[in-house]
Design a protein around this motif. Structure first.
Motif, short mmCIF file in Angstrom:
data_model
loop_
_atom_site.label_atom_id
_atom_site.label_comp_id
_atom_site.label_asym_id
_atom_site.label_seq_id
_atom_site.Cartn_x
_atom_site.Cartn_y
_atom_site.Cartn_z
N SER A 117 8.41 1.67 -7.88
CA SER A 117 7.00 2.07 -7.95
C SER A 117 6.15 1.19 -7.05
CB SER A 117 6.50 2.00 -9.40
OG SER A 117 7.20 2.90 -10.23
N GLU A 118 6.44 -0.09 -7.04
CA GLU A 118 5.70 -1.03 -6.19
C GLU A 118 5.98 -0.76 -4.72
OE1 GLU A 118 6.57 -5.52 -5.75
OE2 GLU A 118 4.98 -5.39 -7.26
N ARG A 119 7.24 -0.47 -4.42
CA ARG A 119 7.63 -0.22 -3.04
C ARG A 119 6.92 1.01 -2.47
NH1 ARG A 119 13.99 0.61 -1.53
NH2 ARG A 119 13.71 2.41 -2.91
N ILE A 120 6.87 2.10 -3.25
CA ILE A 120 6.21 3.30 -2.74
C ILE A 120 4.70 3.12 -2.71
CG2 ILE A 120 5.93 4.58 -4.93
CD1 ILE A 120 7.12 6.03 -1.54
N ALA A 121 4.16 2.35 -3.64
CA ALA A 121 2.72 2.08 -3.63
C ALA A 121 2.34 1.29 -2.38
CB ALA A 121 2.32 1.31 -4.89
N LYS A 122 3.12 0.29 -2.03
CA LYS A 122 2.83 -0.49 -0.82
C LYS A 122 2.91 0.39 0.42
CE LYS A 122 4.22 -5.07 -2.48
NZ LYS A 122 5.22 -6.17 -2.38
N PHE A 123 3.87 1.31 0.45
CA PHE A 123 3.98 2.23 1.57
C PHE A 123 2.70 3.05 1.69
CE2 PHE A 123 4.94 6.11 3.75
CZ PHE A 123 5.91 5.79 4.70
N VAL A 165 -0.20 9.34 -3.95
CA VAL A 165 1.11 8.73 -4.11
C VAL A 165 1.69 9.20 -5.44
CG1 VAL A 165 0.11 6.57 -5.06
CG2 VAL A 165 2.43 6.57 -4.11
N THR A 166 2.92 9.69 -5.40
CA THR A 166 3.47 10.39 -6.55
C THR A 166 4.93 10.04 -6.80
OG1 THR A 166 4.50 12.33 -5.49
CG2 THR A 166 2.11 12.36 -5.70
N PRO A 167 5.38 10.17 -8.06
CA PRO A 167 6.82 10.21 -8.31
C PRO A 167 7.40 11.49 -7.69
CG PRO A 167 5.58 9.80 -10.33
CD PRO A 167 4.59 10.25 -9.29
N ASN A 168 8.70 11.63 -7.78
CA ASN A 168 9.40 12.66 -7.02
C ASN A 168 8.96 14.09 -7.33
OD1 ASN A 168 11.39 13.76 -5.32
ND2 ASN A 168 12.81 12.15 -5.87
N LEU A 169 9.03 14.49 -8.59
CA LEU A 169 8.78 15.88 -8.95
C LEU A 169 7.35 16.31 -8.64
CD1 LEU A 169 9.65 18.54 -10.26
CD2 LEU A 169 9.05 17.55 -12.48
N TYR A 170 6.37 15.46 -8.96
CA TYR A 170 4.98 15.83 -8.76
C TYR A 170 4.67 16.01 -7.27
CZ TYR A 170 4.98 13.66 -13.42
OH TYR A 170 5.28 13.31 -14.71
N GLY A 171 5.29 15.18 -6.45
CA GLY A 171 5.09 15.32 -5.01
C GLY A 171 5.63 16.63 -4.48
N SER A 172 6.77 17.07 -5.04
CA SER A 172 7.35 18.34 -4.62
C SER A 172 6.41 19.49 -4.95
CB SER A 172 8.70 18.54 -5.33
OG SER A 172 9.27 19.78 -4.97
N ILE A 173 5.83 19.47 -6.13
CA ILE A 173 4.90 20.52 -6.55
C ILE A 173 3.65 20.51 -5.67
CG2 ILE A 173 3.38 21.29 -8.43
CD1 ILE A 173 5.58 20.12 -10.35
N LEU A 174 3.05 19.35 -5.48
CA LEU A 174 1.80 19.26 -4.74
C LEU A 174 1.97 19.57 -3.25
CD1 LEU A 174 0.23 16.20 -6.55
CD2 LEU A 174 -0.68 18.54 -6.53
N SER A 175 3.15 19.29 -2.70
CA SER A 175 3.36 19.63 -1.29
C SER A 175 3.39 21.14 -1.10
CB SER A 175 4.65 18.99 -0.77
OG SER A 175 5.80 19.57 -1.38
N ASN A 176 3.91 21.86 -2.08
CA ASN A 176 3.91 23.32 -2.00
C ASN A 176 2.50 23.89 -2.16
OD1 ASN A 176 6.81 24.82 -2.06
ND2 ASN A 176 6.97 22.74 -2.87
N ILE A 177 1.74 23.31 -3.07
CA ILE A 177 0.34 23.73 -3.21
C ILE A 177 -0.41 23.48 -1.91
CG2 ILE A 177 -1.83 23.29 -4.40
CD1 ILE A 177 -0.20 22.63 -6.92
N GLY A 178 -0.23 22.29 -1.35
CA GLY A 178 -0.90 21.94 -0.10
C GLY A 178 -0.55 22.88 1.03
#
Length: 364
Positions: free
Chosen positions: A177-183, A251-264
Motif C-alpha cells: 500500500s505504501e509502495r503504490i501510494a508513493k508511486f 490511487v486504488t487497490p486492484n479490483l476498484y482500479g479495474s472498475i474505474l478504468s472501464n468507467i473512465g
C-alpha cells in the motif's frame, strides 16, 4: 489542439524517473533497443501490427522480440507462453503487450495477473483524458488512475472449503500500500497534479481497506503542495459518471482500479482510446489501459489501435526517445481530430489498416 497534445505528452514523459535507469532501461546495442512484444489475444495482433508499421515508417530504433502468449491457447490445453514472456522481459526490461484472454472456468488463472506477479510489476498507470475530435460524455476530463497490480482481490488465493462454499482471501499489506501510494504521489509531483484520492471500501472492510486508506494518507504527509483525500468506491463510481472533472490522481487497490478504468474509458469514448503502462522496480510493460481483449472483432480489421499506439508512445518516452514519441502522438491526435478516417467504435467506418496508414501519411 496543440495545448492538449503538449499537456498529455508532458504528463507521460517523466515516467522513466520512477525507477533507476540502470535497473529498468534496457541496454542500447548499435543505437537500438530490443523490446519484448506480446501481441496478446483477440484484436491484439492487429493493433500491435499498427505500432510495428508506424515505428518502421519512422525508423524508430526498436527491434522487437515477439513472444506469443495466449489465454485462448491455454484454454485448449496448449502452451500459453508465460514462461517465455517472463524470460524475454528479464532480458529486455521493457515490453509492449496486448491484452490476454482469461477463461472464465475455475481451472485457469489470469495470465495478465501471472505476468505482473512473476515480475513484480506492481503499479498500473491509466490516463483518462478527452481526445479532441471524439465526443465524450463530458468535456474537461483529465485524470490518472494508479492501481496496485499484485495483491488485493487479485491475490488468487481461494478454495472451496465445502461443496458450495468458497473462501477467497483478499491480501492487503502496508508495504505494498505504501509502495503504490508513493508511486501515485511521485507521479502527481512530477506532473504538476494537485490531489491524490485514495479509493477504498473501508466502511465495510475496516482492516484491509482501512489499512490502504490510512497508508495513503500517511504517505501524503511527505508531499507538500499535494492534497490527499479519500472516497468509498461506490461513491467514487457515482462521482465518476456525475462529475469526473473533479478527479486528478486516483490511487486504488486492484479490483476498484479495474472498475474505474472501464468507467473512465466509457466517459471519453471507449477502451480503444485509453493508454496505459505497468511499472516495477526493474521492468516496465506498456499496454492499453482499459483491458478489453476484443475476441469478437479478431481478424476483422476494425479495431481502434489508438490506445496501443499511445501506449507505445509512452514506451518511447520511457526510453528517452521523446522526439519520436511526440511526432507519433501528434500524428495520431491529428488523424482523430480531422475526423475523415476513424474506426467504427468512434463513429466511423475505417479499418484498422486505413487508420494506421492515415497516421503514417501525417508523419511523411
Amino acid at each position: 489542439m496543440l495545448r492538449t497534445i503538449v499537456k498529455q505528452n508532458t504528463a507521460i514523459r517523466s515516467l522513466a524517473t520512477f525507477a533507476s535507469p540502470d535497473s529498468v532501461l534496457p541496454k542500447k546495442y548499435g543505437g537500438r533497443y530490443t523490446v519484448t512484444l506480446i501481441p496478446g489475444d483477440g484484436a491484439g495482433q492487429e493493433i500491435t501490427d499498427s505500432v510495428k508499421k508506424i515505428f518502421k515508417s519512422q525508423n524508430v530504433p526498436i527491434d522487437w522480440e515477439v513472444v506469443e502468449v495466449s489465454g485462448v491457447e491455454s484454454e485448449t490445453g496448449k502452451s500459453h507462453g508465460v514462461d517465455e514472456a517472463v524470460e524475454s522481459l528479464k532480458r529486455n526490461k521493457v515490453g509492449l503487450k496486448g491484452i490476454l484472454y482469461t477463461p472464465s472456468d475455475n481451472s485457469h488463472k489470469s495470465l495478465n495477473v501471472a505476468l505482473r506477479k512473476e515480475l513484480d510489476i506492481y503499479a498500473s498507470l491509466v490516463l483518462i483524458k478527452n481526445i479532441p475530435g471524439v465526443k465524450g460524455i463530458y468535456d474537461g476530463i483529465d485524470f490518472a488512475l494508479v492501481r496496485e497490480n499484485t495483491e488485493g482481490e487479485y491475490s488468487g488465493l481461494e478454495h472451496q472449503s465445502y461443496p458450495g462454499v468458497v473462501e477467497s482471501l483478499k491480501i492487503m499489506t502496508r508495504f505494498k500500500s505504501e509502495r503504490i501510494a508513493k508511486f501515485a504521489f511521485d507521479f502527481a509531483k512530477k506532473n504538476n497534479r494537485k490531489l491524490v484520492t485514495a479509493i477504498h471500501k473501508a466502511n465495510i472492510m475496516k482492516l484491509g481497506d482501512g489499512l490502504f486508506r490510512q497508508t495513503v494518507k500517511d504517505v501524503g504527509q511527505d508531499y507538500q503542495g499535494i492534497g490527499v483525500n479519500d472516497l468509498i468506491v461506490d461513491n467514487a463510481s457515482m462521482q465518476a459518471v456525475a462529475k469526473p472533472q473533479q478527479f486528478d490522481v486516483l490511487v486504488t487497490p486492484n479490483l476498484y482500479g479495474s472498475i474505474l478504468s472501464n468507467i473512465g474509458a466509457a466517459l471519453i469514448g471507449g477502451p480503444g482510446l485509453v493508454p496505459g503502462a505497468n511499472f516495477g522496480r526493474e521492468y516496465a510493460v506498456f499496454e492499453p489501459g482499459c483491458r478489453h481483449v476484443g475476441l469478437d472483432i479478431k481478424g476483422k480489421n476494425t479495431a481502434n489501435p489508438t490506445a496501443m499506439i499511445l501506449s507505445a508512445a509512452m514506451l518511447l518516452r520511457h526510453l528517452g526517445l521523446n522526439q519520436d514519441a511526440d511526432i507519433i502522438s501528434k500524428a495520431t491526435y491529428d488523424v482523430i481530430a480531422d475526423g475523415k478516417i476513424r474506426t467504427k467504435d468512434i463513429g466511423g467506418s475505417s479499418s484498422t489498416t486505413e487508420f494506421t496508414d492515415a497516421i503514417i501519411e501525417k508523419l511523411a
